[in-house]
Design an enzyme around this catalytic site. Sequence first.
Site, PDB file in Angstrom:
ATOM      1  N   CYS A  63      29.668  -8.365  -0.085  1.00  0.00           N
ATOM      2  CA  CYS A  63      28.493  -7.564  -0.438  1.00  0.00           C
ATOM      3  C   CYS A  63      28.447  -7.358  -1.935  1.00  0.00           C
ATOM      4  O   CYS A  63      29.466  -7.070  -2.552  1.00  0.00           O
ATOM      5  CB  CYS A  63      28.587  -6.177   0.187  1.00  0.00           C
ATOM      6  N   ARG A  70      32.381  -4.207  -8.561  1.00  0.00           N
ATOM      7  CA  ARG A  70      33.494  -4.150  -7.606  1.00  0.00           C
ATOM      8  C   ARG A  70      34.750  -4.873  -8.087  1.00  0.00           C
ATOM      9  O   ARG A  70      35.151  -5.912  -7.532  1.00  0.00           O
ATOM     10  CB  ARG A  70      33.079  -4.674  -6.252  1.00  0.00           C
ATOM     11  N   VAL A  83      30.508   6.488  -5.365  1.00  0.00           N
ATOM     12  CA  VAL A  83      31.557   5.505  -5.032  1.00  0.00           C
ATOM     13  C   VAL A  83      31.164   4.129  -5.602  1.00  0.00           C
ATOM     14  O   VAL A  83      31.921   3.538  -6.378  1.00  0.00           O
ATOM     15  CB  VAL A  83      31.801   5.448  -3.509  1.00  0.00           C
TER      16      VAL A  83
HETATM   17  N1  EPU Z   1      37.524   0.105  -7.695  1.00  0.00           N
HETATM   18  C1  EPU Z   1      37.899  -0.304  -8.954  1.00  0.00           C
HETATM   19  N2  EPU Z   1      38.940  -1.163  -9.043  1.00  0.00           N
HETATM   20  C2  EPU Z   1      39.606  -1.627  -7.951  1.00  0.00           C
HETATM   21  C3  EPU Z   1      39.211  -1.197  -6.672  1.00  0.00           C
HETATM   22  C4  EPU Z   1      38.158  -0.321  -6.582  1.00  0.00           C
HETATM   23  O1  EPU Z   1      37.332   0.092  -9.960  1.00  0.00           O
HETATM   24  O2  EPU Z   1      40.550  -2.420  -8.107  1.00  0.00           O
HETATM   25  C5  EPU Z   1      36.386   1.043  -7.585  1.00  0.00           C
HETATM   26  C6  EPU Z   1      35.200   0.390  -6.869  1.00  0.00           C
HETATM   27  O3  EPU Z   1      34.415  -0.356  -7.769  1.00  0.00           O
HETATM   28  C7  EPU Z   1      34.506   1.583  -6.280  1.00  0.00           C
HETATM   29  C8  EPU Z   1      35.666   2.508  -5.904  1.00  0.00           C
HETATM   30  O4  EPU Z   1      36.766   2.099  -6.706  1.00  0.00           O
HETATM   31  O5  EPU Z   1      33.726   2.186  -7.272  1.00  0.00           O
HETATM   32  C9  EPU Z   1      36.080   2.492  -4.453  1.00  0.00           C
HETATM   33  O6  EPU Z   1      36.226   1.175  -3.997  1.00  0.00           O
HETATM   34  P1  EPU Z   1      37.216   0.797  -2.820  1.00  0.00           P
HETATM   35  O7  EPU Z   1      38.326  -0.028  -3.376  1.00  0.00           O
HETATM   36  O8  EPU Z   1      37.601   2.021  -2.071  1.00  0.00           O
HETATM   37  O9  EPU Z   1      36.316  -0.113  -1.885  1.00  0.00           O
HETATM   38  P2  EPU Z   1      36.805  -1.346  -1.071  1.00  0.00           P
HETATM   39  O10 EPU Z   1      38.182  -1.110  -0.600  1.00  0.00           O
HETATM   40  O11 EPU Z   1      36.517  -2.591  -1.776  1.00  0.00           O
HETATM   41  C10 EPU Z   1      36.100  -0.480   1.290  1.00  0.00           C
HETATM   42  C11 EPU Z   1      35.247  -0.943   2.429  1.00  0.00           C
HETATM   43  C12 EPU Z   1      33.779  -0.858   2.029  1.00  0.00           C
HETATM   44  C13 EPU Z   1      33.481   0.593   1.695  1.00  0.00           C
HETATM   45  C14 EPU Z   1      34.419   1.084   0.583  1.00  0.00           C
HETATM   46  C15 EPU Z   1      34.256   2.552   0.277  1.00  0.00           C
HETATM   47  C16 EPU Z   1      36.584  -2.540   3.649  1.00  0.00           C
HETATM   48  C17 EPU Z   1      36.835  -3.938   4.027  1.00  0.00           C
HETATM   49  N3  EPU Z   1      35.601  -2.314   2.777  1.00  0.00           N
HETATM   50  O12 EPU Z   1      35.817  -1.324   0.178  1.00  0.00           O
HETATM   51  O13 EPU Z   1      33.039  -1.223   3.181  1.00  0.00           O
HETATM   52  O14 EPU Z   1      32.145   0.708   1.269  1.00  0.00           O
HETATM   53  O15 EPU Z   1      35.794   0.872   0.977  1.00  0.00           O
HETATM   54  O16 EPU Z   1      34.602   3.316   1.359  1.00  0.00           O
HETATM   55  O17 EPU Z   1      37.272  -1.644   4.120  1.00  0.00           O
HETATM   56  C18 EPU Z   1      31.302  -2.255   4.411  1.00  0.00           C
HETATM   57  O18 EPU Z   1      32.012  -2.143   5.428  1.00  0.00           O
HETATM   58  O19 EPU Z   1      30.093  -2.579   4.473  1.00  0.00           O
HETATM   59  C19 EPU Z   1      31.881  -1.970   3.088  1.00  0.00           C
HETATM   60  C20 EPU Z   1      31.313  -2.361   1.961  1.00  0.00           C
END
Ligand code: EPU
Length: 420
Positions: free
Chosen positions: A119, A124, A329
Amino acid sequence: MDKFVVKGPAKLTGSIRTDGSKNAALPIMAGALLVAKGETVIKNVPPLRDINTFIKVLEFLGAKISYDPGKAVVTIDAGQLTSNTAPYELMRQMRASFLVLGPVLARMGEAKVSLPGGCSLGSRPVDFHIKAFAAMKAKIEEKSGYIIARGKPLHGDIIYFDRPSHTGTENLLYGAVFAKGKTTIINAACDPEVIDVAHYLNEAGAKIHGAGTPTITVEPVGKLNAIEYTVSGDRLVAGTYLIGAAMTSGDVEVSGIEPEQLTMVLRKLEEMGAKVNSTKKKIRVQGPKRLGPINLTTFPFPGFPTDLQACMMAAACTATGTSHIKETVFVDRFSHTMELRRLGADIQVASSEAVVNGIEGLQGAEVMAPDIRAGAGITLACLSARGKSEILRVYHIDRGYHQLEEKLASLGADISRQPM
Ligand code: EPU
């Protein structure tokens, strides 16, 4: 390519069981790569596009997988990993594929993982994952779109996340399980899916404490065992149906979900005038004639989930008065606003905040699903709109919702899938 054809307005009524959680099933499947002997059996795995994509990633690494989507069971034998590379062709389809970095590094001492796709929710980055593994003394190189991480064993340390990262926390748990010495994660994500992953790893033999709190500690162990594990219900899918009930003056009961996982969402629906009743593993929401406005700010768990922001915005479109929705977020997660406007919604977005002036009713139109959760929000808006809508690009929705149209039809909506 398929589209959804919707004739509104709908009034969602009835009972439905939520599927297993995609965002718990994916990392648990990644965790099974740490098991060097035997077959891991994972139950309640939802039949979704993202699960199929992830199976291809695991198979590319050499894991032997069998998947019965009808029974929702995946069996993983990671005894012989034959590759340490997760290629761009697969990674670009789904960002969660980055979750293999931790397990492959821990098992093989070297992992080559393409920078992720999935997405498009702004930039990200994956810098938290990379910094954390570097702090655990992995050597990290970025080359031609790939992250190459080397180091065995990894060294336990105190790892600070700038902000809670959901998959960042999970990836680090995998790195820490076989590390030399104890790992402490400060500012860890508290999401229910992270707790599910920690439960799975602990049942397989890991020693993880504090999952569900901002400080998690991991004592290393020598091996993980092949076990049978059942993934928890999907709070985001459940939340989608419940918001749908609230905004269509409906009455829906969702089972297979822990109500505490949706506390903030349910509070907000109550603030808007919906009636909420929760019992163990069941939540019932009854919508009023018309919802009231809402102020909400997305925040890491236990805050309001960013993944349900689009659905709440869809609800706010026809609420009385003006709603304020702030995204903290993924600050530019507002792709749905353009589509909602096509249905007649009055929404202004400035920076990371949307102001929604509720109108009496939306009008059906041709729209598209820009990503999984935005697609769900737009579908709910089309249900509440008067007249015919067509939703294009539903393959995005299929990544995270199993037969959303059939589930909504079972709740009384006039919605069908048609080939384009
Ligand atoms: N972030 C950083 N650096 C990183 C990692 C994250 O700056 O190395 C920032 C991101 O840009 C964001 C925040 O930290 O602003 C939180 O991101 P997070 O890492 O928690 O998101 P994610 O792990 O990539 C998961 C879910 C997403 C959901 C988010 C928030 C999975 C597979 N994906 O993503 O789910 O929106 O957490 O809860 O678990 C979905 O299912 O449609 C989906 C997008």
